[in-house]
Design an enzyme around this catalytic site. Structure first.
Site, short mmCIF file in Angstrom:
data_model
loop_
_atom_site.label_atom_id
_atom_site.label_comp_id
_atom_site.label_asym_id
_atom_site.label_seq_id
_atom_site.Cartn_x
_atom_site.Cartn_y
_atom_site.Cartn_z
N ASP A 204 -1.27 0.88 -6.93
CA ASP A 204 -1.76 1.83 -7.73
C ASP A 204 -1.29 1.54 -9.64
O ASP A 204 0.15 2.04 -8.39
CB ASP A 204 -2.42 2.64 -7.52
CG ASP A 204 -3.14 3.40 -9.44
OD1 ASP A 204 -3.81 3.06 -9.73
OD2 ASP A 204 -2.19 4.20 -9.97
N GLU A 245 5.77 -7.22 9.19
CA GLU A 245 6.43 -7.09 10.76
C GLU A 245 4.65 -7.25 11.06
O GLU A 245 4.61 -7.40 12.37
CB GLU A 245 6.55 -5.09 10.62
CG GLU A 245 7.66 -4.63 10.31
CD GLU A 245 7.43 -4.19 10.29
OE1 GLU A 245 6.70 -2.96 10.48
OE2 GLU A 245 8.89 -2.89 10.27
C1 GLC Z 1 -4.39 3.28 -12.27
C2 GLC Z 1 -5.81 2.94 -11.75
C3 GLC Z 1 -6.71 4.07 -12.36
C4 GLC Z 1 -6.25 5.49 -12.53
C5 GLC Z 1 -5.16 5.14 -13.00
C6 GLC Z 1 -4.11 6.44 -12.30
O1 GLC Z 1 -4.50 2.82 -13.35
O2 GLC Z 1 -6.57 1.46 -12.33
O3 GLC Z 1 -7.57 4.00 -12.35
O4 GLC Z 1 -6.67 6.42 -13.34
O5 GLC Z 1 -3.81 4.46 -11.96
O6 GLC Z 1 -3.81 6.30 -10.74
#
Ligand code: GLC
Length: 527
Positions: A204, A245
């Protein structure tokens, strides 16, 4: 396992499960792992290679689970760790790999580290975050004027007078990636999930981790203080060593929003991530010249570093593409709010069908966001008081419209999603879009996806690494893969003649005699 298998992420079809909205087994109106296990057959029938699971960890749900309180467990709303492990096993037994979502930029304010950091200004855990004194004589002005990713300010003051940084909501304090403990903790979290047989990690907000510790303001022409700092690549090199790994078949897939393709490609160097989402393609207008440029740009950037391209039309953050493609302005950008502008759903659906054949026949991996295979559109009629997305209060746009629970069966809400009341309302018109209603109907979106994915597996040309454009007329996207396969997408306003071919493999809509109507695509077997 063959080399081809071990590099599965290069050409996989990957289906994003948004667990709150896939299927609910316990009747509380929120999807759960038991619901996913009960409906795993849908994904096997669809023929996908892998599932990407949006966060399922314990979370106060300030940002729908992207505020993680414990990366080594499952939120009780979704089930238990044992159920998650059983799902991984069952998916594998069905030939489906599993990707989990890791959120390294920030954690929940309910995470033990942050609670410890708040307990005292001298707590060592403060160094895991970005605590700073304020500006101004009394320290009551924020350390910077940075604007958050959801809009709004990025600092919150704690009772002892310091401020902490959060690029998203105050419930999502940013971690300090300069601290070795933070790095070690996430490498351990990766191992935790790889040890459970997980095949990949979706990362993310992958470009945000590092911050310039001198905290400069954001200024045009100057290095950005928190976006795409060079040091972030060391983090992913270390992650790649962890993934390697495990025998070389575990993939790291980055969420990298980046307009500059060269900078984007840096994340995909051979010792970093395996793949990253193509938001350039996702945001591109339904326009032949722009689409072609985007495909060329994508392939060029990835080829230079030997990385696979990805093709993404929708996800849990963006307006569903049936809706986008039915608007006059068919682009997507968070800075260009088109909510409530007129939508022609019939046109959007026709284009979405053509886009499915496009995205499933370009070289690389294709991502499908749950419900896209059903032709779902954005629910723009959710009463604002039911919105749960924290973006709503900050940007005046809610992402909830693309997160509405899936319709499975029946004629009325909740369409088999739950025995209770779904956490977001489903449009009544989705009675024609349920899995049940579409199954066996050759003209349905679902059967189009099933046929296309099945054909993709067996079609020799679609296993070739390259594509070549061919001329099929103005405002037409047409290309071959291998010697005998072609895809033709008519983006012009009039029917066109098809290139010479032996047979029609698949069409996104009815032909007009032997001509291809506007906003329609075909897969052809060439002579
Ligand atoms: C990313 C995710 C989103 C979230 C953001 C903060 O963009 O896809 O849904 O709100 O990160 O974690």
């Amino acid at each position: 396992m063959s080399h081809q298998d071990s590099q599965w992420w290069r050409d996989a079809v990957i289906y994003q499960v948004y667990p709150r909205s896939y299927a609910d087994a316990d009747g509380d109106g929120v999807g759960d792992i038991a619901g996913i296990r009960a409906h795993l057959g849908h994904l096997a029938d669809l023929g996908v290679d892998a599932i990407w699971m949006s966060p399922w960890y314990p979370s106060p749900m300030a940002d729908a689970g992207y505020d993680v309180a414990d990366f080594r467990d499952i939120d009780p709303a979704f089930g238990t760790l044992a159920e998650a492990e059983a799902l991984v096993e069952e998916a594998h037994a069905a030939g489906i790999r599993m990707i989990v979502d890791i959120v390294p930029n920030h954690i929940s304010s309910e995470h033990p580290w942050f609670k410890a950091a708040l307990a005292s200004p001298d707590a060592p855990e403060r160094d895991y975050f970005w605590f700073r004194p304020g500006r101004g004589p009394n320290g009551d002005e924020m350390p910077t004027d940075w604007v958050g990713e959801f809009g709004g300010t990025t600092w919150t003051r704690v009772p002892d007078g310091q401020w902490y940084l959060h690029l998203f909501t105050p419930e999502q304090p940013d971690l300090n990636w300069d601290h070795p403990d933070v790095r070690a903790e996430f490498e351990s979290i990766l191992r935790f999930w790889f040890d459970r047989g997980v095949d990949g990690i979706r990362i993310d907000s992958a470009a945000l981790l590092l911050k310039d510790e001198s905290l400069p303001e954001v200024r045009d022409g100057e290095p950005h203080p928190f976006h795409d700092l060079d040091g972030v690549h060391d983090v992913y090199r270390a992650w790649r060593r962890v993934a390697d790994e495990y025998g070389g078949d575990r993939a790291l897939i980055g969420e990298v929003w980046m307009p500059e393709v060269e900078r984007f490609a840096n994340y995909l160097r051979p010792d970093e991530l395996h793949a990253a989402f193509n938001f350039d393609f996702l945001g591109c207008a339904w326009d032949p010249a722009l689409m072609r440029e985007c495909v060329d740009r994508t392939l060029h950037a990835h080829k230079a570093i030997g990385a696979p391209a990805t093709w993404v039309l929708s996800n849990h953050d963006v307006t569903r593409h049936v809706t986008r493609y039915g608007r006059q302005d068919t682009t997507f950008s968070f800075d260009n709010n088109l909510d409530g502008t007129p939508v022609d759903l019939e046109l959007g659906t026709r284009r979405a069908r053509a886009a499915a054949l496009l995205s499933l026949s370009l070289p690389g991996a294709t991502y499908i966001y749950q419900g896209e295979e059903l032709g779902l559109w954005e629910n723009e009629n959710i009463p604002p008081e039911q919105y749960q997305d924290p973006m709503w209060g900050r940007r005046g746009h809610s992402r909830d419209g693309c997160r509405v629970p899936l319709p499975w069966t029946g004629d009325t809400e909740p369409f088999g999603f739950t025995t209770g009341s779904p956490w977001l309302p489903q449009p009544a018109e989705w009675k024609d879009r349920t899995v049940q209603a579409q199954t066996g109907d050759p003209s349905s979106m679902l059967e189009l996806y099933r046929s296309a994915i099945a054909r993709r597996r067996t079609e020799e040309g679609l296993h070739q690494p390259a594509m070549s454009w061919i001329d099929a007329g103005e405002n037409v996207l047409a290309y071959t893969r291998g010697d005998r396969f072609a895809c033709v997408v008519n983006m012009s306003g009039a029917p066109i003649a098809l290139p010479d071919h032996e047979s029609l493999l698949l069409a996104s809509g009815p032909l007009d005699g032997d001509r291809l109507p506007p906003d329609t695509a075909v897969w052809l077997r060439l002579l």
